[in-house]
Design a protein around this motif. Structure first.
Motif, PDB file in Angstrom:
ATOM      1  N   UNK A  86       0.832  -1.205   0.000  1.00  0.00           N
ATOM      2  CA  UNK A  86       0.000   0.000   0.000  1.00  0.00           C
ATOM      3  C   UNK A  86       0.867   1.256   0.000  1.00  0.00           C
ATOM      4  N   UNK A  87       1.920   1.249   0.795  1.00  0.00           N
ATOM      5  CA  UNK A  87       2.818   2.400   0.819  1.00  0.00           C
ATOM      6  C   UNK A  87       3.457   2.619  -0.548  1.00  0.00           C
ATOM      7  N   UNK A  88       3.884   1.527  -1.185  1.00  0.00           N
ATOM      8  CA  UNK A  88       4.492   1.640  -2.507  1.00  0.00           C
ATOM      9  C   UNK A  88       3.510   2.205  -3.528  1.00  0.00           C
ATOM     10  N   UNK A  89       2.283   1.692  -3.517  1.00  0.00           N
ATOM     11  CA  UNK A  89       1.260   2.150  -4.465  1.00  0.00           C
ATOM     12  C   UNK A  89       0.938   3.628  -4.245  1.00  0.00           C
ATOM     13  N   UNK A  90       0.762   4.031  -2.983  1.00  0.00           N
ATOM     14  CA  UNK A  90       0.434   5.430  -2.700  1.00  0.00           C
ATOM     15  C   UNK A  90       1.583   6.367  -3.073  1.00  0.00           C
ATOM     16  N   UNK A  91       2.816   5.963  -2.770  1.00  0.00           N
ATOM     17  CA  UNK A  91       3.965   6.790  -3.137  1.00  0.00           C
ATOM     18  C   UNK A  91       4.124   6.879  -4.646  1.00  0.00           C
ATOM     19  N   UNK A  92       3.898   5.776  -5.358  1.00  0.00           N
ATOM     20  CA  UNK A  92       3.958   5.807  -6.821  1.00  0.00           C
ATOM     21  C   UNK A  92       2.918   6.761  -7.390  1.00  0.00           C
ATOM     22  N   UNK A  93       1.727   6.737  -6.819  1.00  0.00           N
ATOM     23  CA  UNK A  93       0.672   7.648  -7.262  1.00  0.00           C
ATOM     24  C   UNK A  93       1.029   9.106  -7.006  1.00  0.00           C
ATOM     25  N   UNK A  94       1.609   9.377  -5.842  1.00  0.00           N
ATOM     26  CA  UNK A  94       2.025  10.750  -5.532  1.00  0.00           C
ATOM     27  C   UNK A  94       3.169  11.212  -6.439  1.00  0.00           C
ATOM     28  N   UNK A  95       4.104  10.287  -6.720  1.00  0.00           N
ATOM     29  CA  UNK A  95       5.201  10.637  -7.634  1.00  0.00           C
ATOM     30  C   UNK A  95       4.666  10.941  -9.023  1.00  0.00           C
ATOM     31  N   UNK A  96       3.731  10.117  -9.498  1.00  0.00           N
ATOM     32  CA  UNK A  96       3.160  10.313 -10.833  1.00  0.00           C
ATOM     33  C   UNK A  96       2.427  11.650 -10.929  1.00  0.00           C
ATOM     34  N   UNK A  97       1.816  12.061  -9.827  1.00  0.00           N
ATOM     35  CA  UNK A  97       1.091  13.341  -9.812  1.00  0.00           C
ATOM     36  C   UNK A  97       2.006  14.506  -9.444  1.00  0.00           C
ATOM     37  N   UNK A  98       3.295  14.220  -9.253  1.00  0.00           N
ATOM     38  CA  UNK A  98       4.289  15.225  -8.859  1.00  0.00           C
ATOM     39  C   UNK A  98       3.851  15.957  -7.586  1.00  0.00           C
ATOM     40  N   UNK A  99       3.407  15.150  -6.594  1.00  0.00           N
ATOM     41  CA  UNK A  99       2.920  15.703  -5.334  1.00  0.00           C
ATOM     42  C   UNK A  99       3.842  15.415  -4.153  1.00  0.00           C
ATOM     43  N   UNK A 100       5.019  14.832  -4.413  1.00  0.00           N
ATOM     44  CA  UNK A 100       5.972  14.555  -3.337  1.00  0.00           C
ATOM     45  C   UNK A 100       6.983  15.680  -3.263  1.00  0.00           C
ATOM     46  N   UNK A 101       7.240  16.148  -2.053  1.00  0.00           N
ATOM     47  CA  UNK A 101       8.212  17.204  -1.831  1.00  0.00           C
ATOM     48  C   UNK A 101       9.142  16.761  -0.707  1.00  0.00           C
ATOM     49  N   UNK A 102      10.362  16.415  -1.080  1.00  0.00           N
ATOM     50  CA  UNK A 102      11.327  15.965  -0.091  1.00  0.00           C
ATOM     51  C   UNK A 102      12.276  17.082   0.319  1.00  0.00           C
ATOM     52  N   UNK A 103      11.886  18.336   0.100  1.00  0.00           N
ATOM     53  CA  UNK A 103      12.762  19.437   0.502  1.00  0.00           C
ATOM     54  C   UNK A 103      12.868  19.510   2.021  1.00  0.00           C
ATOM     55  N   UNK A 104      11.844  19.024   2.720  1.00  0.00           N
ATOM     56  CA  UNK A 104      11.887  18.916   4.175  1.00  0.00           C
ATOM     57  C   UNK A 104      11.518  17.493   4.539  1.00  0.00           C
TER      58      UNK A 104
END
Length: 139
Positions: A86-104
């Motif tokens: 589930x974590x992998x699927x949700x993170x993949x979806x967020x990456x595809x939507x360009x919604x991940x921000x690892x600046x913090x």
């Protein structure tokens, strides 16, 4: 519009979670008691985690099944690897939507191994010996 309770699983989230859950077919002969719906059970797990109530005190009136049933289902899903997937699927979806921000980001030391060794030398010898007595230090 009524605010959704934190343990209620939306249809959108359930569409992501449901395919990851292991399937259980009822036996034809001696089928036993009907299994409680996975979505309701998941909401029971989330209720316990959100409220902090003990598993055995999960209110039956909520329709999530018993606390021990929810606990066993949680363990079953953990053993099947549902949460990692589930974590992998949700993170993949967020990456595809360009919604991940690892600046913090925050790293919790209880989940990340502390590496041994140092790039700089240690400060000095411990002022306490192996016997727990103070070492005499001359200056």
């Amino acid at each position: 519009m009524a605010r959704r309770k934190p343990w209620e699983v939306s249809d959108e989230l359930w569409a992501v979670i449901e395919p990851l859950l292991p399937k259980h077919e009822r036996r034809f002969r001696y089928p036993g008691r009907k299994r409680i719906d996975d979505r309701k059970t998941l909401q029971g797990v989330l209720f316990v985690l959100y409220t902090g109530v003990q598993w055995e005190f999960l209110p039956q009136e909520l329709g999530f099944g018993s606390g021990p049933t929810c606990w066993r289902r949680l363990a079953e899903w953990q053993e099947a690897g549902v949460w990692e997937e589930l974590q992998r699927v949700l993170l993949d979806g967020l990456r595809a939507a360009d919604r991940l921000d690892f600046s913090r980001a925050t790293i919790d030391a209880s989940h990340v191994q502390a590496k041994r060794g140092r790039s700089s030398p240690k400060v000095g010898p411990s002022p306490v010996t192996a016997h727990g007595r103070a070492r005499s230090i001359t200056c």
